[in-house]
Every structure is written in C-alpha cells, then in structure tokens.
Motif scaffolding. Structure first.
Motif, PDB file in Angstrom:
ATOM      1  N   ILE A  30       0.868  -1.177   0.000  1.00  0.00           N
ATOM      2  CA  ILE A  30       0.000   0.000   0.000  1.00  0.00           C
ATOM      3  C   ILE A  30       0.905   1.226   0.000  1.00  0.00           C
ATOM      4  O   ILE A  30       1.838   1.286   0.794  1.00  0.00           O
ATOM      5  CB  ILE A  30      -0.882   0.070   1.259  1.00  0.00           C
ATOM      6  N   PRO A  31       0.638   2.209  -0.881  1.00  0.00           N
ATOM      7  CA  PRO A  31       1.528   3.366  -0.905  1.00  0.00           C
ATOM      8  C   PRO A  31       1.603   4.075   0.455  1.00  0.00           C
ATOM      9  O   PRO A  31       2.677   4.452   0.889  1.00  0.00           O
ATOM     10  CB  PRO A  31       0.925   4.289  -1.960  1.00  0.00           C
ATOM     11  N   PHE A  32       0.466   4.260   1.097  1.00  0.00           N
ATOM     12  CA  PHE A  32       0.447   5.002   2.354  1.00  0.00           C
ATOM     13  C   PHE A  32      -0.310   4.207   3.410  1.00  0.00           C
ATOM     14  O   PHE A  32      -1.502   4.420   3.628  1.00  0.00           O
ATOM     15  CB  PHE A  32      -0.196   6.375   2.146  1.00  0.00           C
ATOM     16  N   PRO A  33       0.364   3.242   4.022  1.00  0.00           N
ATOM     17  CA  PRO A  33      -0.337   2.338   4.934  1.00  0.00           C
ATOM     18  C   PRO A  33      -0.858   3.025   6.197  1.00  0.00           C
ATOM     19  O   PRO A  33      -0.189   3.887   6.754  1.00  0.00           O
ATOM     20  CB  PRO A  33       0.735   1.298   5.290  1.00  0.00           C
ATOM     21  N   ARG A  34      -2.063   2.649   6.583  1.00  0.00           N
ATOM     22  CA  ARG A  34      -2.645   3.106   7.835  1.00  0.00           C
ATOM     23  C   ARG A  34      -2.741   1.921   8.776  1.00  0.00           C
ATOM     24  O   ARG A  34      -3.418   0.937   8.484  1.00  0.00           O
ATOM     25  CB  ARG A  34      -4.041   3.699   7.609  1.00  0.00           C
ATOM     26  N   THR A  35      -2.032   2.028   9.903  1.00  0.00           N
ATOM     27  CA  THR A  35      -2.066   0.991  10.924  1.00  0.00           C
ATOM     28  C   THR A  35      -2.150   1.705  12.265  1.00  0.00           C
ATOM     29  O   THR A  35      -1.942   2.923  12.321  1.00  0.00           O
ATOM     30  CB  THR A  35      -0.798   0.116  10.848  1.00  0.00           C
TER      31      THR A  35
END
Length: 475
Positions: A464-469
């Motif tokens: 994912i280009p801009f991972p959200r975790t």
RNA sequence: UCCAGAGUAGCUCAAUGGUAGAGCAGCCGGCUGUUAACCGGCGGGUUGUAGGUUCGAGCCCUACCUCUGGAGCCA
C-alpha cells in the motif's frame, strides 16, 4: 518507425515525450526523441558520462550517453541520484551488453536537482527503511514494481467481473449499520471534540450530529451489496474498507481495499467456484502481463514465487468441510499451541498446517459451526453448521471469506434474536426476504492480501503506498 | 493488547565491561564504453531516551520510546 505516443509533453516542449518503456522496446533507432525522468545512477568515463534514468513506466532504466563535448558538461558531472532531468537526443543500438538500446544526448535540462541528502542511494535498502520515507519509496525498484502490479491487478479485477456480466456497484463508505461481527468501527462525527457533546437523558444525543444518528466508516459493503444483487443479479464492489482493530501484524491494515462480489440465485458451491476461478484468473493475468516485475520479485523477494503461483494455477483448490478439517488436524498427530477442538475457530497454525504442510495448495474450508459465524450466514439442514467458506493460501492464510446468505425470513429473524440484535435497525435487510427473496451468496477478497500473494511481499505495509495501521497515518 | 528480538555514521552492519570500526553513500583526485563500475585519499558518532551498577558501560540492571517477527481479531 515512429514510437507510439505515450507521454504528454509540457507546453514548452517541442518534441513529444517518449516513455522509457517505449524507448527500451523500440523496434528501430530513433533520430530524435525526448525522455524525462529521475536519475537512478551515473557513471563517468573519460569522454562521456553514463546517466541512467527511470520514469516509472517500467522497471528498467534507460542509459543515456552524455558526451563531454556537450555544453555545460561540467554540470552533468555534478548530477546526482534523484535529480529530475529532461533529455533530447537519439536512440541508438547500445555498444554495451546490458541493454539493446541507449540514448545519445544532444541536450540535457535539469528540471529538479537533488542534493547529497537524497535518501535513496543506488543500492538495496531495507523495506523498513523505505517505509520511513514512503514519499520517496515509489521511486525505488521494488516499490515501483509493486505499484505497477497493484494497478494491473485492479484492472484485472474489473476485467474478470465485467467479462462475466457482473455490475460494478458503489456501496457507501459512511454507514449507519455497525455491520455485526466485523470488529471495531471508526466513528464519523461532526461533534466538536473540544466541547462536551449534546446530551439527552444523560446519553450522547446523536440526533444533533451531522446525520442525526451514529455513523461509521464501512467495514464491509456486503449488506448493501445484497440489496443490489437482489435486483441486478450479479454485482461486485471494489473499494476501501476501514477497521479500527488494534491489529499489529504483517497482514492487517486499518484501511484496505476489498472486492466483494454478490450473486443472486447462487449457493455456496457456486460461491466457492467463483472464488477459485477469480483467484486463478488474477494470478494468470499477473503472469501474463507483469513479466518484468515478476523477475524482480523472484530475484529479491521470493525465489519460489513463480513455482508456487504455477502450482496454484494448475490444480483445483482442495475443498474440505470444517468437520473434515478438524479431523485431519486431530489425526495429524501434530501438537499445536492451541489444541484442536470442534466448535472453535481454526487458528493460524491450523490453517498454515492445512495449506502449507498437508495439502500444500490453497484450501477452501466450508460449513463452519454456526455459533462462530455471523447472523447473515445461511443455516445448513444439519442444524449445526452455516454455509460459510474461507479460502486459505500458503503464507498469507485467509484471503477470501464468504458465505451463502440466509434468505429465509423466519430463520434470519431467529438468528438475529440469538445474536441479540435489534431487528428494527435491519428492517430493510429483512425486507429483502419479505419481497421476492432468493438464494444468494458472495465473498470478500482482500486486495492487498492478494497483492502480497502475487508478489511474494511479506508485509501489507509494503503493498500500500500510504499504509494506515494503529498509531500511523503519516503522509 | 500479549509474547519474543533489535535499536551504534546518511544506509547496511562489526566491536571479551577497558582508546567506537568496516562496506556502501558523500566530497577530492586517478583510471576507464561503463553496467549497484574500478583504484587512492578525506570528512562523518551525545551508541534510541532517562536512570542505575562499576575505577571504567555500546556491552550489565530498571523504566520508557521506536522498529521487527509471532499471536489474537480478520480480508
């Protein structure tokens, strides 16, 4: 022969821009062309400099030979990795061994310099380091490959369904149904966090909020998908999904993309057939269209990737009922950290045993005990199980989860009672069973998990280009 | 959230409780139709943070922070 048009020059440019990909695949020499991109590496020779540029159109760089007689050659010698340049010149057969074509520059314009602090060196970087510079990692070889494959995979998904007369539908991202069983939700509200919310009888008065009720980001488009399938027959969704679970693993993200087909007049067997056909189609499409990117994954990510993908492609998925799966696990004689017991969910180690050791291929497990499955799954005639199915693949585990839906009004109402749900909130869902109900089924496929499986990349944060975790929403 | 491991130069990593080092990158020079070029030289550090033990801590202890792997939840 003229190169295919594939770039959009800025207004000042006289020549049309040629993409690196098209230049490298040229069928003949070119007397004049314009190429634009970022310098990946540069080597000096006595009489000229070799500049390799990449514009993201493909993995490979275009080697540009800049002769020392060019004006401003001193500047060329200062060019560093990361600099954006625009080059005019001619395409000629390369004297070097590594490439068929190279470009001899007649003019080099520096569009955007990059100084010595440019974080991407011309060497391998760890995935962990690249994550810290997510704004620059798309310029790395691996991430460029991942993003091109991601794009192709999305395209293949649409092709697969469109070819089969599935209607692409858009289900809401903001939803008021806290889709039972799918975990924690992100709340959507316009209440000012700096002020206490309006109260009614001591509780938050949601009627004063933007939508006049509690709302959330969707955890699944399934329930709305059922509405649309019960009108259009075959539909699919492909959109973002949000889960506020505090999951910290290599295969969970708080924001991810999911594909959810839903088919009217379809039972569990038809559902399993579609899931298998779908997964295989996507693998085949990747092998057909992403050859160059595949080579990189094979070399640097996973040497067994091609072998595994072809293996998956060439034989049917194993199908076992939950009861059979438990039986296999018990008879295996293996000691598991979590003991095997009928009635509890399969643990990761169990799933891994089935798919990696026992069957050594994707496994579709179906007919789970109804107690461990959500209210909307269809009750089987045995009175014990629900018509659920999961597709498990080696290394990733669950990649598809789905079921035949309960189409009988009375049974569904009974399920909702057992799950202590308020039927009033689901009157529209029950209406589907009141008016022209039909057997129907569907599943969800995790887009990023499929991408991991196809590329061999081991962490969802790297597809994912801009991972959200949890704790991370940078960039 | 739980369990385990790791944080040392821009990056990747060394360093028995006793003067912090290498490769790559960078800068300077040399050589060369080169291919993550090659050869020589130079600069580069509050060893994650805060305490503690010790004559002396990168190394041992405590807490915290961050990252990684695994687990749970799931796609």
């Amino acid at each position: 022969m003229r190169l295919a048009f594939s770039g959009y020059p800025t207004r000042q440019m006289i020549m049309q821009r040629t993409l690196v990909k098209d230049a490298l695949h040229s069928e003949s020499a070119q007397p004049a062309l314009l190429v634009q991109g970022w310098i990946r590496t540069r080597r000096d020779s006595k009489a000229f400099s070799f500049v390799e540029i990449n514009d993201g159109s493909c993995l490979k760089n275009l080697q540009i030979v800049v002769d020392a007689t060019l004006p401003d050659y001193a500047k060329i010698e200062q060019l560093t990795t990361g600099t954006a340049i625009s080059v005019e010149g001619k395409l000629v057969p390369s004297q070097g061994k590594e490439q068929k074509w190279e470009m001899v520059a007649t003019r080099v314009n520096v569009l955007g310099p990059a100084d010595q602090t440019y974080p991407l060196q011309k060497k391998g970087h760890t995935l962990e380091y690249l994550r810290e510079i997510a704004h620059l990692r798309p310029r790395s070889n691996l991430f460029g490959c991942v993003l091109r494959v991601r794009s192709r995979l999305a395209y293949a998904i649409h092709t697969f369904f469109q070819e089969r007369n599935f209607v692409y539908v858009h289900t809401p991202i903001i939803t008021s149904s806290d889709c039972e069983g799918a975990g924690e939700l992100f709340r959507v509200t316009c209440f000012d966090p700096a002020k206490p919310p309006p109260l009614l009888d001591g509780k938050v008065d949601h009627t004063k909020d933007f939508f006049g009720r509690p709302t959330y980001l969707t955890v699944s488009g399934q329930l709305e998908g059922e509405i649309l399938a019960c009108a259009l027959s075959n539909i699919y969704t492909f959109g973002p999904t949000f889960r506020a679970e505090n999951s910290n693993t290599s295969r969970h993200a708080s924001e991810f993309w999911m594909i959810e087909p839903e088919m009217a007049f379809c039972d569990l067997a038809g559902n399993m057939d579609l899931a298998e056909e779908f997964v295989k189609y996507l693998i085949q499409d990747f092998l057909t269209h992403c050859r160059e990117d595949l080579e990189l994954f094979l070399r640097f990510v996973d040497k067994e990737l091609l072998q595994r993908l072809e293996f998956v492609l060439n034989r049917p998925f194993k199908r076992v009922s939950y009861t059979e799966a438990i039986d296999i696990l018990v008879k295996s004689g293996k000691t598991f950290e979590f003991p095997i017991q009928y009635g509890v969910n399969l643990q990761s180690e169990h799933e891994r045993f089935l798919t990696e050791e026992y069957f050594k291929c994707p496994v579709t497990v179906f007919n789970y005990p109804k107690e461990i499955k959500p209210f909307y799954m269809r009750a089987n005639d045995d009175g014990k199980t629900a018509a659920a199915m999961d597709v498990l693949v080696p290394r990733i585990g669950e990649i598809v989860g789905g079921s035949q839906r309960e189409e009988r009004l009375d049974v569904l109402q009974e399920n909702m009672k057992r799950h202590k749900m308020n039927a009033e909130n689901y009157s529209w869902y029950l209406d589907l069973r009141r008016f022209g109900t039909v057997p129907h089924a569907g599943f969800g496929l995790g887009f990023e998990r499929m991408l991991m499986f196809i590329t061999g990349v081991g962490n969802i944060r790297d597809v994912i280009p801009f991972p959200r975790t949890p704790g991370h929403a940078e960039f």
